[in-house]
Design a protein around this motif. Structure first.
Motif, PDB file in Angstrom:
ATOM      1  N   GLN A  11      10.462  34.434  13.352  1.00  8.42           N
ATOM      2  CA  GLN A  11      11.572  35.426  13.848  1.00  8.42           C
ATOM      3  C   GLN A  11      11.270  35.895  15.238  1.00  8.42           C
ATOM      4  N   VAL A  61      17.175  33.752  13.999  1.00  6.27           N
ATOM      5  CA  VAL A  61      15.832  33.269  13.278  1.00  6.27           C
ATOM      6  C   VAL A  61      15.728  31.703  13.763  1.00  6.27           C
ATOM      7  N   VAL A  96       6.317  35.502   7.763  1.00  6.77           N
ATOM      8  CA  VAL A  96       7.328  35.725   8.822  1.00  6.77           C
ATOM      9  C   VAL A  96       6.323  36.241  10.125  1.00  6.77           C
ATOM     10  N   THR A 114       6.374  38.942   1.021  1.00 10.60           N
ATOM     11  CA  THR A 114       6.250  38.246   2.041  1.00 10.60           C
ATOM     12  C   THR A 114       5.431  38.950   3.068  1.00 10.60           C
ATOM     13  N   TYR A 120       3.899  39.532   6.802  1.00 12.87           N
ATOM     14  CA  TYR A 120       4.333  39.682   8.073  1.00 12.87           C
ATOM     15  C   TYR A 120       3.257  39.692   8.980  1.00 12.87           C
TER      16      TYR A 120
END
Length: 298
Positions: A17, A66, A117, A144, A146
């Motif tokens: 991202q 994205v 991510v 998730t 990060y």
């Protein structure tokens, strides 16, 4: 740390991202910061100490878009991981998740894969908005991890770690350790007597360090979809780099450097010695049962 040049990488668990940036809704910074800090205390995010990075650059994606196609195009093999930081993250995520998939299967359980991510500056998560100042973290709300890759520079420049590829791998494996705790239903124990050198938060963090050590124990035998090990070899220097990184983010070391004194009653992650101890425990034993930081002393 050297990856097998012919190992096959799978980028499906890594979302890029960078260049997007989730941003913070205007006018609510202090409230959001407090809420994020509370979430962080529960799941092991070093909010006050593990951030401040300026970002890692980013992809060419337009804001809010994205862009993971570039990862799939450039990160295909272990040779790519040996040559490129982004691909190294992909390879480590693949290795960590393939190891835990196998470990869960051996226990008659099914492992649920978690995404990583990559972001720059800020992002939106199920745990609330986050900036690079939060540092690498796991959000149980969306399961998730990060990561702003600018943290690798922060690890060296701000926390005084030597850095290196395996120090980076340790950070990723630690965050996936929280995912394992989430799947086990034990992540919430961080909220039990949260602060202090023997509190729930410290015990949760040290267990994640131990789980990272377990992955390191099996790193050279964990294989890709074609049966090739992702990692050819780990050196003693690689392990030393991981231990150095673990020490650099110890509560006592950070407190001494930032406030000139150590306050154990406010610890949330454990001392430098504790973090090294539990990574080493996982690395030397390779056994989940050895990582019960909630039993006895830490």
């Amino acid at each position: 740390m050297t990856f097998d040049p012919d190992a096959q990488l799978d980028t499906s668990d890594v979302v890029d991202q960078r260049g997007g940036g989730g941003g913070f809704p205007g006018g609510r910074g202090s409230v959001i910061g407090l809420l994020l800090a509370l979430v962080a205390a529960a799941v092991g995010i070093p909010v006050a100490t593990m951030g401040g990075g300026s970002g890692s650059g980013g992809s060419s994606a337009a804001p809010g878009v994205v862009d993971s196609s570039s990862l799939a195009a450039k990160c295909r093999t272990g040779a790519d991981a040996n040559a490129n930081d982004d691909c190294r993250v992909v390879a480590v995520v693949d290795s960590v998740q393939n190891y835990w998939t196998s470990e869960f299967a051996n226990s008659g359980k099914k492992y649920e894969r978690a995404q990583t991510v990559l972001f720059t500056n800020s992002t939106s998560t199920a745990c609330g908005p986050a900036t690079t100042q939060v540092g690498p973290f796991y959000c149980p709300g969306d399961r998730t991890v990060y990561l702003d890759l600018g943290f690798w520079q922060e690890l060296r420049s701000k926390f005084g770690a030597k850095g290196g590829p395996f120090a980076q791998a340790y950070v990723v494996a630690h965050e996936y350790g929280h995912h394992i705790q989430d799947l086990q239903g034990t992540l919430g124990r961080a909220q039990q007597n949260a602060q202090g050198p023997t509190g729930g938060s410290v015990r949760t963090e040290l267990q994640a360090d131990c789980y990272a050590g377990i992955w390191a124990h099996f790193a050279t035998t964990t294989k890709d979809a074609n049966g090739r090990p992702f990692i050819d070899a780990l050196s003693q220097q690689d392990i030393a780099d991981a231990l150095d990184a673990a020490s650099a983010v110890g509560d006592d070391r950070i407190q001494q450097e930032t406030q000139g004194k150590v306050s154990p009653e406010s610890w949330t992650h454990g001392s430098a010695a504790q973090r090294q101890k539990w990574f080493t425990t996982g690395y030397q034993t390779g056994e989940l049962k050895a990582c019960d930081t909630f039993a006895g002393g830490v």
